[in-house]
Design a protein around this motif. Structure first.
Motif: not given
Length: 418
Positions: A90-100, A151-164
């Motif tokens: 139930g979440l969308g871009p830029q906090g839609e659905g109730g997340y920061d 991250a770009m699609k949803y505007g998520i601006k906290g950690p953006c981490h890739t595990t290899v």
């Protein structure tokens, strides 16, 4: 902060058994194989001629055609699965659905990035020179771009981490997201794993180290046979699995539908060999113990293990030894299965898709089978749920992933109870 509970509120996937979670689960319960002839390139000179390819994949079903053109296969798979998972949450871009967005993160596992982009542009370079190389070559091929695209699609601006961590990447990424939420770094995370490694170079490389199955080229659905005496190597696959994780109170505050809970994570290294695991399974055992300990459980509380189960000579015996080492007498009471027998080995995506399967197994009180287990290796003597799934209550499920380089990751899941 350590008492913050972490729940799952969305799941998405694309893999050889389906382009949606419900399709994946339907085929898992039917004991269907997603393995078939390798069709992506000319295989006449390759010893291995089969793979777990995604069938009829059209990313434009969920993604804009312009963004598809800017992504390598592994990024397309990841974003496609993320769109499903975010929609279920139930979440969308830029906090839609109730997340920061600033209190949210992306934690994604990937093994080798855009291999097909490397191959295509090396051919251009050698044939026509440097000016023929595509401008987006580097942004498309590097392993962190799948996480960046989500991250770009949803505007998520906290950690953006890739595990290899090779084949453990998806499991470890979920574990890192779990810890980030548990310890208050973020309140929501998009996490999982993705891989698009069915390429000329990747298949040739795996063939050269004799890791792939070659004995079942004419009967591909029989090729992946974990714990079976007639196994001869793994089957390479592709795809993605994505989960949305949230801190429990955060999910409840916005009225989210809770699909399950993560309660423990363990991560270790064998420090033994570039490709072979420690034959005694000590690193795998330590990862499982760490996950169970963090969950506040005893080994006897685990009812089901979704095993790494690659169908290789080295892994399956080692993993059996590791399970016996951790669970002692309870090992004989456990249900253990390798769903790679149906999905093929999705490399970095494997642990994430298997996490989804583990959560669905808990939800439906159902033990998925290990397909093609018709002649058990005498050294693999646990209950691997051969060929046909079984009904049964699952209080806690453990999913483990074991990667080249000795990387071991384990996660413990349970159904949500308030």
């Amino acid at each position: 902060m350590d008492k913050r509970r972490v729940v799952v509120t969305g799941m998405g996937t694309v893999n050889p058994l389906g382009s949606r979670v419900d399709e994946l689960w339907k085929n898992i319960k039917a004991g269907k194989s997603g393995i078939g002839p390798l069709t992506k390139f000319d295989i006449s000179e390759y010893p291995a001629k089969i793979a777990g390819e995604i069938k009829n994949f059209d990313p434009s079903d969920l993604l804009d055609r312009k963004e598809v053109r800017s992504m390598a296969d592994f990024s397309q798979y990841a974003v496609y699965a993320a769109v499903q998972a975010m929609a279920e949450a139930g979440l969308g871009p830029q906090g839609e659905g109730g997340y920061d967005p600033e209190q949210s993160g992306v934690y994604l596992g990937n093994g080798i990035g855009g291999f097909e982009v490397v191959e295509e542009n090396l051919e251009k370079l050698f044939e026509r020179g440097p000016r023929a190389v595509a401008p987006l070559t580097i942004p498309k091929l590097i392993a962190n771009e799948a996480a960046g695209n989500i991250a770009m699609k949803y505007g998520i601006k906290g950690p953006c981490h890739t595990t290899v961590t090779a084949c453990a990447s998806g499991t470890d990424a979920i574990g890192e997201a779990f810890h980030a939420i548990k310890h208050g770094i973020v309140d929501m995370a998009v996490t999982g794993g993705t891989e698009g490694a069915i390429t000329k170079l990747a298949v040739a490389g795996f063939c050269r180290i004799q890791a792939l199955s070659t004995a079942y080229n004419d009967t591909p659905e029989l090729a992946c046979r974990p714990f079976d005496a007639n196994r001869d190597g793994f089957v390479l696959g592709e795809g993605a699995g994505i989960l949305v994780l949230e801190e429990l109170e955060h999910a409840k505050a916005r009225g989210a539908n809770i699909l399950g809970e993560i309660v423990g994570y363990g991560m270790t290294c064998d420090a033994f060999h570039l490709t072979a695991p420690d034959p005694e399974g000590s690193g795998a055992a330590r990862a499982m113990r760490a996950a169970i300990r963090e969950a506040g459980l005893s080994p006897e509380d685990i009812d089901y293990i979704n095993a790494h189960g690659t169908s290789t000579q080295a892994n399956d015996v080692m993993e059996t030894r590791a399970i016996k080492s951790v669970f002692k007498d309870h090992a004989k009471q456990l249900k253990v299965s390798s769903t790679k027998s149906m999905t093929s080995h999705l490399v970095a995506a494997a642990g994430a898709v298997e996490a989804i399967i583990s959560l669905l197994a808990i939800r439906d009180s159902y033990f998925p089978c290990t397909l093609n287990l018709t002649n058990a290796d005498p050294e693999c003597d646990l209950d691997y749920v051969p060929n046909v799934g079984q009904n049964g209550k699952i209080r806690y499920a453990l999913s483990e992933s074991l990667g080249f380089g000795g990387h071991n990751g384990a996660l413990v899941f349970t159904g949500y109870e308030s």
